[in-house]
Design a protein around this motif. Structure first.
Motif, PDB file in Angstrom:
ATOM      1  N   LEU A 271      -5.530  26.329  52.027  1.00 61.72           N
ATOM      2  CA  LEU A 271      -6.816  25.713  52.367  1.00 61.72           C
ATOM      3  C   LEU A 271      -7.522  25.206  51.115  1.00 61.72           C
ATOM      4  O   LEU A 271      -8.252  24.207  51.164  1.00 61.72           O
ATOM      5  CB  LEU A 271      -7.696  26.715  53.112  1.00 61.72           C
ATOM      6  CG  LEU A 271      -7.215  27.118  54.509  1.00 61.72           C
ATOM      7  CD1 LEU A 271      -8.182  28.102  55.143  1.00 61.72           C
ATOM      8  CD2 LEU A 271      -7.072  25.903  55.404  1.00 61.72           C
ATOM      9  N   TYR A 272      -7.323  25.887  49.977  1.00 63.57           N
ATOM     10  CA  TYR A 272      -7.905  25.389  48.723  1.00 63.57           C
ATOM     11  C   TYR A 272      -7.309  24.034  48.352  1.00 63.57           C
ATOM     12  O   TYR A 272      -8.009  23.140  47.862  1.00 63.57           O
ATOM     13  CB  TYR A 272      -7.655  26.393  47.601  1.00 63.57           C
ATOM     14  CG  TYR A 272      -8.319  27.745  47.810  1.00 63.57           C
ATOM     15  CD1 TYR A 272      -9.593  27.840  48.362  1.00 63.57           C
ATOM     16  CD2 TYR A 272      -7.676  28.914  47.463  1.00 63.57           C
ATOM     17  CE1 TYR A 272     -10.204  29.070  48.564  1.00 63.57           C
ATOM     18  CE2 TYR A 272      -8.271  30.154  47.650  1.00 63.57           C
ATOM     19  CZ  TYR A 272      -9.542  30.217  48.209  1.00 63.57           C
ATOM     20  OH  TYR A 272     -10.147  31.435  48.405  1.00 63.57           O
ATOM     21  N   VAL A 277      -7.943  18.069  48.078  1.00 65.92           N
ATOM     22  CA  VAL A 277      -7.556  16.709  48.485  1.00 65.92           C
ATOM     23  C   VAL A 277      -8.731  15.980  49.126  1.00 65.92           C
ATOM     24  O   VAL A 277      -8.987  14.796  48.831  1.00 65.92           O
ATOM     25  CB  VAL A 277      -6.349  16.781  49.442  1.00 65.92           C
ATOM     26  CG1 VAL A 277      -6.047  15.401  50.023  1.00 65.92           C
ATOM     27  CG2 VAL A 277      -5.131  17.323  48.716  1.00 65.92           C
ATOM     28  N   ILE A 278      -9.469  16.657  50.018  1.00 60.16           N
ATOM     29  CA  ILE A 278     -10.627  16.028  50.666  1.00 60.16           C
ATOM     30  C   ILE A 278     -11.702  15.678  49.635  1.00 60.16           C
ATOM     31  O   ILE A 278     -12.316  14.603  49.691  1.00 60.16           O
ATOM     32  CB  ILE A 278     -11.188  16.955  51.756  1.00 60.16           C
ATOM     33  CG1 ILE A 278     -10.143  17.196  52.850  1.00 60.16           C
ATOM     34  CG2 ILE A 278     -12.455  16.369  52.366  1.00 60.16           C
ATOM     35  CD1 ILE A 278      -9.699  15.938  53.552  1.00 60.16           C
ATOM     36  N   ALA A 279     -11.947  16.593  48.690  1.00 61.26           N
ATOM     37  CA  ALA A 279     -12.938  16.316  47.639  1.00 61.26           C
ATOM     38  C   ALA A 279     -12.506  15.138  46.785  1.00 61.26           C
ATOM     39  O   ALA A 279     -13.339  14.273  46.423  1.00 61.26           O
ATOM     40  CB  ALA A 279     -13.124  17.566  46.782  1.00 61.26           C
ATOM     41  N   LEU A 280     -11.230  15.031  46.451  1.00 61.06           N
ATOM     42  CA  LEU A 280     -10.736  13.904  45.665  1.00 61.06           C
ATOM     43  C   LEU A 280     -10.848  12.603  46.448  1.00 61.06           C
ATOM     44  O   LEU A 280     -11.119  11.532  45.874  1.00 61.06           O
ATOM     45  CB  LEU A 280      -9.277  14.168  45.280  1.00 61.06           C
ATOM     46  CG  LEU A 280      -8.601  13.129  44.383  1.00 61.06           C
ATOM     47  CD1 LEU A 280      -9.311  13.055  43.039  1.00 61.06           C
ATOM     48  CD2 LEU A 280      -7.135  13.462  44.179  1.00 61.06           C
ATOM     49  N   LEU A 281     -10.686  12.691  47.778  1.00 56.93           N
ATOM     50  CA  LEU A 281     -10.814  11.510  48.630  1.00 56.93           C
ATOM     51  C   LEU A 281     -12.223  10.925  48.543  1.00 56.93           C
ATOM     52  O   LEU A 281     -12.407   9.716  48.571  1.00 56.93           O
ATOM     53  CB  LEU A 281     -10.477  11.889  50.078  1.00 56.93           C
ATOM     54  CG  LEU A 281     -10.343  10.741  51.079  1.00 56.93           C
ATOM     55  CD1 LEU A 281      -9.165   9.859  50.726  1.00 56.93           C
ATOM     56  CD2 LEU A 281     -10.177  11.289  52.491  1.00 56.93           C
ATOM     57  N   LEU A 298     -16.700  23.597  53.092  1.00 52.62           N
ATOM     58  CA  LEU A 298     -16.495  24.455  54.259  1.00 52.62           C
ATOM     59  C   LEU A 298     -15.052  24.952  54.341  1.00 52.62           C
ATOM     60  O   LEU A 298     -14.800  26.123  54.648  1.00 52.62           O
ATOM     61  CB  LEU A 298     -16.854  23.681  55.536  1.00 52.62           C
ATOM     62  CG  LEU A 298     -18.346  23.396  55.767  1.00 52.62           C
ATOM     63  CD1 LEU A 298     -18.536  22.527  56.999  1.00 52.62           C
ATOM     64  CD2 LEU A 298     -19.126  24.694  55.914  1.00 52.62           C
ATOM     65  N   ILE A 299     -14.098  24.063  54.058  1.00 53.58           N
ATOM     66  CA  ILE A 299     -12.691  24.460  54.104  1.00 53.58           C
ATOM     67  C   ILE A 299     -12.394  25.505  53.038  1.00 53.58           C
ATOM     68  O   ILE A 299     -11.718  26.518  53.292  1.00 53.58           O
ATOM     69  CB  ILE A 299     -11.783  23.229  53.928  1.00 53.58           C
ATOM     70  CG1 ILE A 299     -11.948  22.280  55.115  1.00 53.58           C
ATOM     71  CG2 ILE A 299     -10.321  23.648  53.789  1.00 53.58           C
ATOM     72  CD1 ILE A 299     -11.186  20.976  54.974  1.00 53.58           C
ATOM     73  N   GLY A 303     -11.142  29.358  53.463  1.00 53.02           N
ATOM     74  CA  GLY A 303      -9.991  29.951  52.791  1.00 53.02           C
ATOM     75  C   GLY A 303     -10.355  31.221  52.044  1.00 53.02           C
ATOM     76  O   GLY A 303      -9.619  32.221  52.085  1.00 53.02           O
ATOM     77  N   PHE A 304     -11.516  31.201  51.359  1.00 51.84           N
ATOM     78  CA  PHE A 304     -11.964  32.394  50.632  1.00 51.84           C
ATOM     79  C   PHE A 304     -12.241  33.543  51.586  1.00 51.84           C
ATOM     80  O   PHE A 304     -11.862  34.698  51.331  1.00 51.84           O
ATOM     81  CB  PHE A 304     -13.220  32.039  49.831  1.00 51.84           C
ATOM     82  CG  PHE A 304     -13.882  33.234  49.197  1.00 51.84           C
ATOM     83  CD1 PHE A 304     -13.335  33.842  48.077  1.00 51.84           C
ATOM     84  CD2 PHE A 304     -15.055  33.759  49.739  1.00 51.84           C
ATOM     85  CE1 PHE A 304     -13.946  34.946  47.489  1.00 51.84           C
ATOM     86  CE2 PHE A 304     -15.661  34.867  49.165  1.00 51.84           C
ATOM     87  CZ  PHE A 304     -15.103  35.456  48.037  1.00 51.84           C
TER      88      PHE A 304
END
Length: 676
Positions: A271-272, A277-281, A298-299, A303-304
């Protein structure tokens, strides 16, 4: 007939009657809501079943719900075309989807129908067909597996009967699902056709019979047709989804929700990666960081949370396991576990862990496997599993070998050194740490890598620490092989021989000799380092002579004579046997000292004669050693075992054979005669 059965029959009759009898709109609303409720309930049940057979009524239920939905379609179509009304439920669904734009609403509805027909319905139909085929193909193999378990005693007749019934039910279920999935497909096609009839027929009827203009008729009947289609297709979509879940459901210990959370989210670290990937997007695309970083956060937080929850769950499971183990130890009956002893144990200090750890290059475990194979080939003894473990009570470089809990050998080695046997090594300038070779007690040196190469140049024997240990362990097992062979091990050997010689074993075991009596003979052979690998020959000799005596000493002598070819080959060097012959004086003295008792013959030799005999044997053996000859002691058959009794303590490693145990064609060279 029971009340519940009567209710089901009346319900089916009413469903069929709905296709013929006109229904008021308020009753139609009730039945449409009921249809939606039933569809939701079926979907939830399908998601929470652990096995497909837990919902075995599903194929029949699928037929009834399809029939109910088609009956509602017929009733709603009659109401739409005859009254231009279909109740609040249909109008509400139509208004919700169309939302003032009939064209867009109609297209959305068509997309929904296409999704159900081409994706879910077709997929569920194909999966049901394949599942039925594979289930039927697997039936013979499953039946054979049940029969094998039953014959092996692993399951009872009741268990076998239950498993067979389950297999039959699975075959019936998937076969029914293969047929029932066709109803779902037909229902989807019927929904599309009914929609087209409602729109076209309603448009014509509205303009001709209800006096509507073109736009009013198109708007009214499109709204009612789309609403009617949604009320029918949404429950159909739920049922189709439930069908797909049922036929794709593998056996598990939980519901679909449990399996999803356990298996899909079993790797919180992934999940990290998804969050990154979403943050880089959001950085490299115009989407923006506000939306992407919020979702990524949130993701990552999910995961944490799962990782922390998983750690806590593992800790709780470990604590529970520790508590259960402690509770098991506290039980009174578990005190017996403390009485267990391992046949063979090898313990070592913490400094030698490297030799047993394969990750650090240690090969001790592989060598132990090789030792068991070697002893099986040489002595015919199946060595039990050797328990290998570290012992902090030993010195770091010390090791200990135990037989049935008692230490029988020990030694100490130096890692990163090599053991060199030391017959005058100082003459060649080889330096090392003086020691004694642990197996044979020879003088030796521990040398480093540099000195090892130097010693090998001069032809000295140099071995690594693992070889020192494996040699010591192997020789120790051979020395105490007679103690390792118990009744249980003897029974296993007997069962092995029975596979190839059933008649021989049936005649010998039980009728002639007991397992314990056979064990005693085998132990006596192993004690004198005679291989028992040729068990069929040993059993033949026992079967021939056990009818005359049950005395294990005498039976052992007969067996040894039956193994004459093996014994001759074992002690022949270059076609010759070097022998120390027992003189007539010793043989006569021993024969006169034999006393006959109820328990058998015993040797009653006075201490002075015993000492004189040992002195004579010692002098003769020392003379042979000077000639660098390792002889056997050769005597007559009648007193061989008594010569063994006299010399066993002082010369236990020297073979003692009788003339009857040698093949007639072997050359025997006498290196001396032992006399009083």
């Amino acid at each position: 007939m029971k009340l519940k059965n009567l209710v089901v029959l009346l319900a089916v009759i009413m469903i069929v009657a709905m296709m013929v009898i006109p229904m008021p709109t308020f009753m139609l609303d009730i039945l449409l809501i009921l249809n939606l409720s039933i569809s939701i309930l079926i979907l939830l049940i399908a998601m929470n079943t652990k096995e497909s057979l837990d919902f075995s009524i599903f194929p029949s239920l699928l037929l009834l719900t399809t029939l109910f939905r088609l009956a509602l379609n017929v009733s709603s179509t009659r109401s739409i075309l005859s009254k231009a009304k279909a109740g609040n439920v249909i109008e509400t669904f139509g208004n919700f989807v169309i939302a003032g734009n009939a064209v867009v609403g109609f297209i959305v509805f068509l997309i929904l129908v296409i999704i159900q027909f081409l994706v879910i319905t077709k997929g569920a139909e194909r999966v049901a067909e394949v599942a039925a085929r594979f289930t039927l193909d697997a039936m013979p193999g499953k039946q054979m597996s049940i029969d094998a378990d039953l014959n092996a005693g692993m399951i009872s007749d009741k268990d076998a009967r239950g498993r067979r019934q389950k297999i039959e039910r699975e075959a019936d279920f998937y076969g029914s699902m293969d047929g029932a999935s066709k109803f779902v497909k037909g229902d989807a096609i019927a929904g599309i056709i009914i929609l087209i009839i409602n729109v076209i027929g309603g448009f014509i009827i509205g303009m001709t019979m209800h006096g509507m203009d073109f736009s009013q008729a198109l708007s009214t009947f499109t709204l009612l047709s789309v609403g009617d289609g949604l009320v029918s297709q949404i429950p159909a979509l739920l049922i189709s989804t439930a069908t797909g879940i049922i036929v794709t459901r593998a056996a598990s210990d939980g519901s679909l929700g449990d399996d999803l959370t356990k298996q899909i989210f079993a790797y919180p670290v992934l999940l990290y990666i998804v969050a990154a990937v979403i943050a880089l997007l959001g950085v490299v695309t115009p989407i923006g960081i506000i939306l992407t970083w919020g979702i990524a956060g949130l993701i990552a937080f999910g995961g944490f949370t799962m990782q922390r929850s998983r750690i806590k769950s593992e800790e709780a499971e470990e604590n529970l396991q520790s508590e259960q183990e402690l509770e098991e130890v506290r039980k009174p009956e578990n005190v017996f576990n403390l009485l267990r002893e391992d046949p063979i144990e090898f313990e070592f200090g913490i400094g030698l862990i490297k030799l047993a750890d394969a990750t650090q290059g240690g090969d001790l475990l592989d060598r132990v496997v090789a030792i068991r194979r070697q002893i099986a080939m040489e002595l015919g003894l199946v060595v039990p599993v050797i328990r290998i473990r570290d012992n902090i009570q030993l010195r770091p470089n010390e090791y200990s070998i135990k037989i049935k809990g008692n230490e029988v050998a020990n030694g100490e080695i130096l890692l990163d050194h090599f053991l060199m046997l030391n017959p005058g090594a100082e003459e060649h300038g080889i330096e090392g740490i003086e020691t004694t070779e642990p197996t044979f007690g020879l003088p030796a040196l521990w040398v480093n890598e540099e000195m090892k190469d130097h010693a090998e140049m001069f032809g000295y024997t140099v071995v690594d620490p693992s070889s020192v240990i494996s040699t010591h362990l192997s020789e120790t097992i051979k020395k105490y092989a007679h103690e390792i062979l118990g009744r249980e091990e003897t029974k296993q050997l007997i069962d092995h021989v029975k596979e190839g010689y059933p008649s021989l074993v049936e005649e010998l075991v039980g009728q002639t000799l007991s397992v314990g009596e056979i064990q005693k003979v085998l132990q006596k052979l192993l004690k004198e380092h005679v291989s028992i690998r040729s068990l069929s020959t040993i059993f033949e000799a026992l079967a021939d002579n056990a009818v005359y005596t049950k005395n294990p000493d005498i039976l052992t002598e007969y067996v040894r004579q039956g193994l004459s070819r093996q014994l001759t080959s074992q002690h022949t060097q270059n076609g010759v046997i070097h022998a120390l012959r027992v003189g007539a004086g010793i043989e006569k003295k021993l024969a006169e000292s034999i006393q006959r008792t109820e328990q058998g013959d015993i040797l009653a030799l006075d201490p002075e004669s015993n000492q004189r005999m040992l002195q004579s044997f010692t002098e003769s053996i020392q003379q042979s050693s000077q000639l660098e000859i390792r002889p056997i002691i050769l005597t007559s058959a009648g007193i061989r075992m008594f010569v063994r009794q006299v010399t066993e303590i002082a010369f236990g490693d020297i073979p003692i054979l009788s003339y009857n145990e040698l093949e007639p064609n072997v050359e025997v060279q006498s290196v001396g005669v032992v006399n009083l």
